[in-house]
Enzyme design. Sequence first.
Site, PDB file in Angstrom:
ATOM      1  N   LYS A   1      -5.428  -3.741   8.910  1.00  0.00           N
ATOM      2  CA  LYS A   1      -5.858  -2.756   8.433  1.00  0.00           C
ATOM      3  C   LYS A   1      -6.805  -2.697   7.712  1.00  0.00           C
ATOM      4  CE  LYS A   1      -1.142  -1.996   8.683  1.00  0.00           C
ATOM      5  NZ  LYS A   1      -0.314  -2.500   9.539  1.00  0.00           N
TER       6      LYS A   1
ATOM      7  N   CYS B   1       2.200   9.434 -21.983  1.00  0.00           N
ATOM      8  CA  CYS B   1       1.707   9.102 -21.187  1.00  0.00           C
ATOM      9  C   CYS B   1       2.417   9.644 -19.495  1.00  0.00           C
ATOM     10  CB  CYS B   1       1.805   7.837 -20.358  1.00  0.00           C
ATOM     11  SG  CYS B   1       0.409   7.227 -21.268  1.00  0.00           S
TER      12      CYS B   1
ATOM     13  N   SER C   1       7.354   0.955   6.867  1.00  0.00           N
ATOM     14  CA  SER C   1       7.461   2.103   7.314  1.00  0.00           C
ATOM     15  C   SER C   1       8.548   2.008   8.473  1.00  0.00           C
ATOM     16  CB  SER C   1       6.561   2.551   8.263  1.00  0.00           C
ATOM     17  OG  SER C   1       4.891   2.061   7.756  1.00  0.00           O
TER      18      SER C   1
ATOM     19  N   SER D   1       0.186  -1.198  -0.301  1.00  0.00           N
ATOM     20  CA  SER D   1      -0.038  -0.109   0.361  1.00  0.00           C
ATOM     21  C   SER D   1       0.857   1.311   0.389  1.00  0.00           C
ATOM     22  CB  SER D   1      -0.531  -0.269   1.618  1.00  0.00           C
ATOM     23  OG  SER D   1      -1.860  -1.206   1.338  1.00  0.00           O
TER      24      SER D   1
ATOM     25  N   CYS E   1       7.954   8.365 -23.364  1.00  0.00           N
ATOM     26  CA  CYS E   1       6.618   7.915 -22.540  1.00  0.00           C
ATOM     27  C   CYS E   1       6.253   9.125 -22.686  1.00  0.00           C
ATOM     28  CB  CYS E   1       7.199   7.221 -20.888  1.00  0.00           C
ATOM     29  SG  CYS E   1       4.587   7.019 -19.945  1.00  0.00           S
TER      30      CYS E   1
ATOM     31  N   VAL F   1      19.893 -18.058  -3.051  1.00  0.00           N
ATOM     32  CA  VAL F   1      20.328 -18.994  -1.708  1.00  0.00           C
ATOM     33  C   VAL F   1      20.236 -20.384  -1.888  1.00  0.00           C
ATOM     34  CG1 VAL F   1      21.024 -19.377   0.226  1.00  0.00           C
ATOM     35  CG2 VAL F   1      21.371 -16.705  -0.931  1.00  0.00           C
TER      36      VAL F   1
ATOM     37  N   ILE G   1       2.302   3.018   2.472  1.00  0.00           N
ATOM     38  CA  ILE G   1       2.229   3.718   3.193  1.00  0.00           C
ATOM     39  C   ILE G   1       3.235   3.931   4.964  1.00  0.00           C
ATOM     40  CG2 ILE G   1       0.632   4.635   5.359  1.00  0.00           C
ATOM     41  CD1 ILE G   1      -1.385   2.948   3.942  1.00  0.00           C
TER      42      ILE G   1
ATOM     43  N   HIS H   1       3.227   4.594   7.558  1.00  0.00           N
ATOM     44  CA  HIS H   1       1.634   4.453   8.719  1.00  0.00           C
ATOM     45  C   HIS H   1       2.355   4.854  10.217  1.00  0.00           C
ATOM     46  CE1 HIS H   1      -0.341   1.484   7.544  1.00  0.00           C
ATOM     47  NE2 HIS H   1       0.561   0.622   6.600  1.00  0.00           N
TER      48      HIS H   1
HETATM   49  C1  FAD Z   1      -0.403  -6.093   0.065  1.00  0.00           C
HETATM   50  C2  FAD Z   1       0.630  -5.608   1.702  1.00  0.00           C
HETATM   51  C3  FAD Z   1       0.581  -4.108   2.171  1.00  0.00           C
HETATM   52  C4  FAD Z   1       1.366  -3.330   2.151  1.00  0.00           C
HETATM   53  N1  FAD Z   1       0.962  -2.302   2.837  1.00  0.00           N
HETATM   54  C5  FAD Z   1       2.479  -1.853   3.849  1.00  0.00           C
HETATM   55  C6  FAD Z   1       2.034  -0.368   3.884  1.00  0.00           C
HETATM   56  O1  FAD Z   1       1.254   0.545   3.251  1.00  0.00           O
HETATM   57  N2  FAD Z   1       3.409   0.218   4.622  1.00  0.00           N
HETATM   58  C7  FAD Z   1       3.872  -0.628   5.563  1.00  0.00           C
HETATM   59  O2  FAD Z   1       4.875  -0.614   6.525  1.00  0.00           O
HETATM   60  N3  FAD Z   1       4.228  -2.114   4.865  1.00  0.00           N
HETATM   61  C8  FAD Z   1       3.134  -2.220   3.868  1.00  0.00           C
HETATM   62  N4  FAD Z   1       3.905  -3.673   3.922  1.00  0.00           N
HETATM   63  C9  FAD Z   1       4.414  -4.575   4.448  1.00  0.00           C
HETATM   64  C10 FAD Z   1       6.144  -4.074   3.296  1.00  0.00           C
HETATM   65  O3  FAD Z   1       5.726  -4.134   2.737  1.00  0.00           O
HETATM   66  C11 FAD Z   1       6.873  -5.208   3.790  1.00  0.00           C
HETATM   67  O4  FAD Z   1       6.846  -5.742   5.206  1.00  0.00           O
HETATM   68  C12 FAD Z   1       8.314  -5.461   3.468  1.00  0.00           C
HETATM   69  O5  FAD Z   1       8.647  -4.779   1.598  1.00  0.00           O
HETATM   70  C13 FAD Z   1       9.108  -6.499   3.537  1.00  0.00           C
HETATM   71  O6  FAD Z   1      10.309  -5.926   2.664  1.00  0.00           O
HETATM   72  P1  FAD Z   1      11.209  -7.057   2.476  1.00  0.00           P
HETATM   73  O7  FAD Z   1      12.393  -6.596   2.101  1.00  0.00           O
HETATM   74  O8  FAD Z   1      11.531  -8.004   4.346  1.00  0.00           O
HETATM   75  O9  FAD Z   1      10.710  -8.036   1.946  1.00  0.00           O
HETATM   76  P2  FAD Z   1      10.778  -8.326   0.249  1.00  0.00           P
HETATM   77  O10 FAD Z   1      10.948  -7.624  -0.527  1.00  0.00           O
HETATM   78  O11 FAD Z   1      10.034  -9.749  -0.174  1.00  0.00           O
HETATM   79  O12 FAD Z   1      11.995  -8.759  -0.053  1.00  0.00           O
HETATM   80  C14 FAD Z   1      13.080 -10.389  -0.204  1.00  0.00           C
HETATM   81  C15 FAD Z   1      13.604 -10.390  -0.507  1.00  0.00           C
HETATM   82  O13 FAD Z   1      14.092 -11.433  -0.707  1.00  0.00           O
HETATM   83  C16 FAD Z   1      14.898 -12.333  -2.124  1.00  0.00           C
HETATM   84  N5  FAD Z   1      14.879 -13.513  -1.346  1.00  0.00           N
HETATM   85  C17 FAD Z   1      14.082 -14.906  -1.471  1.00  0.00           C
HETATM   86  N6  FAD Z   1      14.264 -16.176  -1.200  1.00  0.00           N
HETATM   87  C18 FAD Z   1      15.873 -15.374  -1.394  1.00  0.00           C
HETATM   88  C19 FAD Z   1      16.768 -16.551  -1.791  1.00  0.00           C
HETATM   89  N7  FAD Z   1      17.138 -17.994  -1.166  1.00  0.00           N
HETATM   90  N8  FAD Z   1      17.895 -15.780  -2.312  1.00  0.00           N
HETATM   91  C20 FAD Z   1      18.388 -15.204  -2.599  1.00  0.00           C
HETATM   92  N9  FAD Z   1      16.911 -14.047  -2.447  1.00  0.00           N
HETATM   93  C21 FAD Z   1      16.318 -14.548  -1.928  1.00  0.00           C
HETATM   94  C22 FAD Z   1      13.057 -12.268  -2.199  1.00  0.00           C
HETATM   95  O14 FAD Z   1      13.473 -12.168  -3.655  1.00  0.00           O
HETATM   96  C23 FAD Z   1      13.189 -10.807  -2.170  1.00  0.00           C
HETATM   97  O15 FAD Z   1      13.182  -9.593  -3.412  1.00  0.00           O
HETATM   98  C24 FAD Z   1       2.720  -3.974   3.072  1.00  0.00           C
HETATM   99  C25 FAD Z   1       2.652  -5.419   3.024  1.00  0.00           C
HETATM  100  C26 FAD Z   1       1.814  -6.565   1.776  1.00  0.00           C
HETATM  101  C27 FAD Z   1       2.026  -7.862   1.230  1.00  0.00           C
HETATM  102  O1  G3P Z   2      -3.649  -5.379   6.006  1.00  0.00           O
HETATM  103  P1  G3P Z   2      -2.627  -5.055   6.547  1.00  0.00           P
HETATM  104  O2  G3P Z   2      -2.703  -4.888   8.168  1.00  0.00           O
HETATM  105  O3  G3P Z   2      -1.368  -6.056   6.426  1.00  0.00           O
HETATM  106  O4  G3P Z   2      -1.412  -3.665   5.873  1.00  0.00           O
HETATM  107  C1  G3P Z   2      -1.240  -3.306   5.385  1.00  0.00           C
HETATM  108  C2  G3P Z   2      -1.265  -1.990   4.832  1.00  0.00           C
HETATM  109  O5  G3P Z   2      -0.233  -1.272   5.628  1.00  0.00           O
HETATM  110  C3  G3P Z   2      -1.934  -1.538   4.849  1.00  0.00           C
HETATM  111  O6  G3P Z   2      -2.971  -1.371   3.533  1.00  0.00           O
HETATM  112  S1  FES Z   3       3.416   5.699 -22.813  1.00  0.00           S
HETATM  113 FE1  FES Z   3       4.497   4.968 -21.554  1.00  0.00          FE
HETATM  114  S2  FES Z   3       2.969   4.150 -20.483  1.00  0.00           S
HETATM  115 FE2  FES Z   3       2.112   5.586 -22.024  1.00  0.00          FE
END
Ligand code: FAD
Ligand code: G3P
Ligand code: FES
Length: 479
Positions: free
Chosen positions: A250, A403, A343, A45, A401, A172, A47, A49
């Site tokens: 949320k 757009c 966040s 999302s 681009c 890995v 955000i 928070h």
């Molecule tokens: C629907 C949704 C909404 C959310 N909204 C919010 C929000 O609004 N605000 C907020 O604070 N948080 C939000 N979150 C949470 C937030 O997106 C995550 O906490 C954050 O992106 C996690 O980052 P990460 O680096 O831990 O995971 P990831 O971005 O998944 O990174 C993990 C990485 O590890 C790599 N990896 C996995 N296995 C291996 C392997 N074996 N070898 C090498 N690499 C590997 C993957 O390819 C990936 O790139 C949301 C999550 C979701 C799903």
């Molecule tokens: O639905 P939650 O609680 O995992 O929150 C996801 C984002 O932070 C808000 O959409």
């Molecule tokens: S020209 Fe790039 S998105 Fe439309």
Amino acid sequence: MYDVVVIGAGVIGTAVARELMKFDIKVMVLERENDVACGTTKANSAIVHAGYDAPYGTLKGKFNAWGNRIFGEVCETLNVPFKRIGSLVCAFSEEDLATLEALKHNGELLGISNLEIVDQLSLRAMEPNVSDDAVAALYAPTAGITEPWELAIAYMENAMDNGAELKLNFEVKTIEKKCDHYIISDGNTLVEAKYVVNAAGVYADQIYHMVCDVPEFTITPRRGQYFLLDKSAKDHVRRIIFPCPSNKGKGTLVLPTVNGNILIGPDSEDLEISQKEATETTLERLNLVKQLANHLIKDIPFSENITTFSGLRAEPSTDDFIIGFSQVDGFYNIAGMKSPGLSSAPAIGIYVADEISGVLNAARRTRFEPKRSIRIQFEHLNDLQKKALIERNPAYGRVICRCEMITEGEILDAIHRNCGGTTLNGIKRRVRPGAGRCQGGFCGPRVVEILARELGCAMESVCQEGQSSYILVGKTKSL
Ligand SMILES: Cc1cc2nc3c(=O)[nH]c(=O)nc-3n(C[C@H](O)[C@H](O)[C@H](O)COP(=O)(O)OP(=O)(O)OC[C@H]3O[C@@H](n4cnc5c(N)ncnc54)[C@H](O)[C@@H]3O)c2cc1C
Ligand SMILES: O=P(O)(O)OC[C@H](O)CO
Ligand code: FES
């Protein structure tokens, strides 16, 4: 031998890598995809928070509050968009009103400032499109929006500017513990490190399992699906609008993005533990998102939808973030990074780097460059600036681009920086060609051409996103 290997180049792994570079530490980031930010970090999302939601006393509460406080400064230093637009949690019943009071109280315990419960009249004045059934709301002015993938790219770029290394396409597969170091392998190449940081998102349990027979946690994917509306829907809401939270999260929200689109979602769907790649969208769940959003906000122009997508929350069996040295010597877990992981990322980066530099007894680096060099955004320049820039570099005079008004100069910059883009979507995430109304129908082929030319490869080997996601198969006719 590296001092630290970070597994996973999402927003968490890259934040840790960048903060580690403030110390005299040799760092390698290993990522299985062909770009950074290809996991959950690219689909959420967006955000920042305010921090009233995660319970006082939890790691989620602590790191969200801390992360929100420093987010603006981090984004300014790293040249990442961030807008503190504020959020509203809407109440529809007596029970919801009690929830607002509880959230406010929890936020105050966590030191979140300026939380206020606003009545129906004020809510209507702030957001005219909120449902007529909403009777009050919790207003949190410190909540914000950002571009999560851009933050991860910026963290990695700055880490590399300061000497960190990144190995993409490195999945890995095994981690072998020796008496004072680890040997990490993708089946072909070996990487040695004194410490391992596990930031592998939904795969963090599997990575930990490679060194620990009986891991203390599991990570189950919980999917959330979204609609993204065109900029023509801009201003339908000006703040982040939430319903009251439930035990599923949320809730389904409506909010603006930093680029002026409207984002609607997510739902909350528990998947099987094995479904760690299930990022497809489904009609059934998107219809549910529509229904929930229509309950919150009036007259949403769904006809302006330009794309749908989904992301996987890393739902830990422990319910809270898992951050710290594990039972296995020298192995550090950052797991269960569901919301508010984005966040919290800046704060987690600092915290983890302090812990690891401590055990390594590493001194602060004397020549750390905190800033990321400026990215020119052609559209935001005035006419005189545009003219001067094009005279200096004619590539800024070629709009690729239409757009999003993105020039060739911006695309070249995105390719040639540290942690530069090499795929169509990688360029889209960095400078937005393809993010507009036509979704790359017009600019996509031009970007493929530029990528092939700049990377010195055939157009047929340019990928859309993951490895092998080739776009072209070969020539259909000769000139
Ligand atoms: C629907 C949704 C909404 C959310 N909204 C919010 C929000 O609004 N605000 C907020 O604070 N948080 C939000 N979150 C949470 C937030 O997106 C995550 O906490 C954050 O992106 C996690 O980052 P990460 O680096 O831990 O995971 P990831 O971005 O998944 O990174 C993990 C990485 O590890 C790599 N990896 C996995 N296995 C291996 C392997 N074996 N070898 C090498 N690499 C590997 C993957 O390819 C990936 O790139 C949301 C999550 C979701 C799903
Ligand atoms: O639905 P939650 O609680 O995992 O929150 C996801 C984002 O932070 C808000 O959409
Ligand atoms: S020209 Fe790039 S998105 Fe439309």
